[in-house]
Design a protein around this motif. Structure first.
Motif, mmCIF file in Angstrom:
data_model
loop_
_atom_site.group_PDB
_atom_site.id
_atom_site.type_symbol
_atom_site.label_atom_id
_atom_site.label_comp_id
_atom_site.label_asym_id
_atom_site.label_seq_id
_atom_site.Cartn_x
_atom_site.Cartn_y
_atom_site.Cartn_z
ATOM 1 N N THR A 1 115.847 -37.325 29.986
ATOM 2 C CA THR A 1 115.468 -38.580 29.493
ATOM 3 C C THR A 1 116.697 -39.021 28.583
ATOM 4 N N ASP B 1 111.080 -43.295 33.434
ATOM 5 C CA ASP B 1 110.783 -41.986 32.593
ATOM 6 C C ASP B 1 109.376 -41.534 32.315
ATOM 7 N N GLU B 2 108.845 -40.181 33.198
ATOM 8 C CA GLU B 2 106.970 -39.967 32.687
ATOM 9 C C GLU B 2 106.354 -41.649 32.729
HETATM 10 MG MG LIG Z 1 111.467 -36.734 28.512
#
Ligand SMILES: [Mg+2]
Ligand SMILES: Nc1ncnc2c1ncn2[C@@H]1O[C@H](COP(=O)(O)OP(=O)(O)O)[C@@H](O)[C@H]1O
Length: 247
Positions: free
Chosen positions: A41, A153-154
């Motif tokens: 992240t 991000d995911e």
């Molecule tokens: Mg993360």
């Protein structure tokens, strides 16, 4: 393109990532995989201009990230959705584009919502949507912004298996159609291999890139590809890099 050179980002008492060199050519799809806490992240936020490098530098299509942001050349999908609670799903999709001063495209926005399986929810507010539905709105918003560079991000973390597959197809469809440059963080090995032209493996604390695995498999990647030996070989290589074994 995204160019990261010798990037180190430290928070007050922890160095999150160190010595990251990463280059994503225009129109390429690169996935980043690594265990929780390895700095994925942080890396994405630094590319998006949301964290300041402690050392090194980041360029997005030649610009510092802050400038790329101002020009609305970067779209972000965060791990957790960040919708405005007082706006409807449709308004959430359109407002960033409006804010960026780009020509409105309400039909395009409705079309994206429809393909995200949310045709009947254009006028619903986030509180009336499930977590997965909100995340799909956030993905539609990022695509609708029309930025050349997408940082994800995911983004599928909260989605169930089926929706995940549909949204994966949708992101790849847009990416192919519009040749976007994508940096995509995931913790799913098959997803990293399925989506990426290249899969970058990050490990350790501070996080460093320990391997980069080319995924030179034909596209579009359908079920046959998923079950093929070359696909499974890439999956095995990524798993080996993640566990520190030789590849
Ligand atoms: Mg993360
Ligand atoms: N805002 C912050 N302040 C202090 N430490 C942070 C902050 N954000 C992340 N960290 C720390 O930096 C490291 C990397 O975090 P993160 O980038 O979120 O990793 P990942 O996304 O791979 O799980 C972790 O040790 C985390 O606790």
């Amino acid at each position: 393109m995204i160019a990261v050179e010798d990037l180190t980002v430290a928070y007050e008492d922890v160095v999150a990532v160190e010595g990251i060199d990463l280059s994503v050519d225009a129109g390429r799809f690169v996935t980043v995989i690594g265990p929780s806490g390895c700095g994925k992240t942080t890396l994405l936020r630094a590319v998006g201009g949301l964290e300041t490098p402690t050392r090194g530098r980041v360029r997005v299509d030649g610009d510092p990230p802050e400038r790329a942001q101002q020009r609305a050349n970067v779209g972000f999908v965060f791990q957790r959705h960040t919708l405005l609670p007082w706006k409807t799903a449709l308004e959430n999709v359109t407002f960033l584009r409006r804010l960026a001063g780009k020509p409105p495209d309400p039909d395009g926005a409705r079309d994206l919502l429809e393909r995200a399986g949310l045709a009947g929810f254009a006028d619903a507010r986030p509180a009336a949507l499930s977590g997965g539905m909100r995340q799909r709105v956030a993905i539609a918003r990022a695509l609708h912004l029309g930025a050349d560079v997408l940082l994800m991000d995911e983004p599928f973390g909260e989605l169930d298996e089926l929706t995940r597959e549909t949204m994966g197809l949708e992101v790849r469809r847009v990416w192919r159609g519009e040749r976007k440059t994508v940096l995509f963080v995931t913790h799913s090995v098959p997803e990293a291999v399925l989506l990426g032209d290249r899969c970058v493996v990050v490990r350790g604390s501070p996080g460093r890139i320990v391997d980069s695995i080319d995924v030179d498999l034909p596209r579009p990647r359908d079920r046959d590809v998923l079950e093929s030996d070359p696909f499974q070989e890439r999956v095995a290589a990524v798993r080996a890099a993640l566990s520190g074994g030789a590849t």
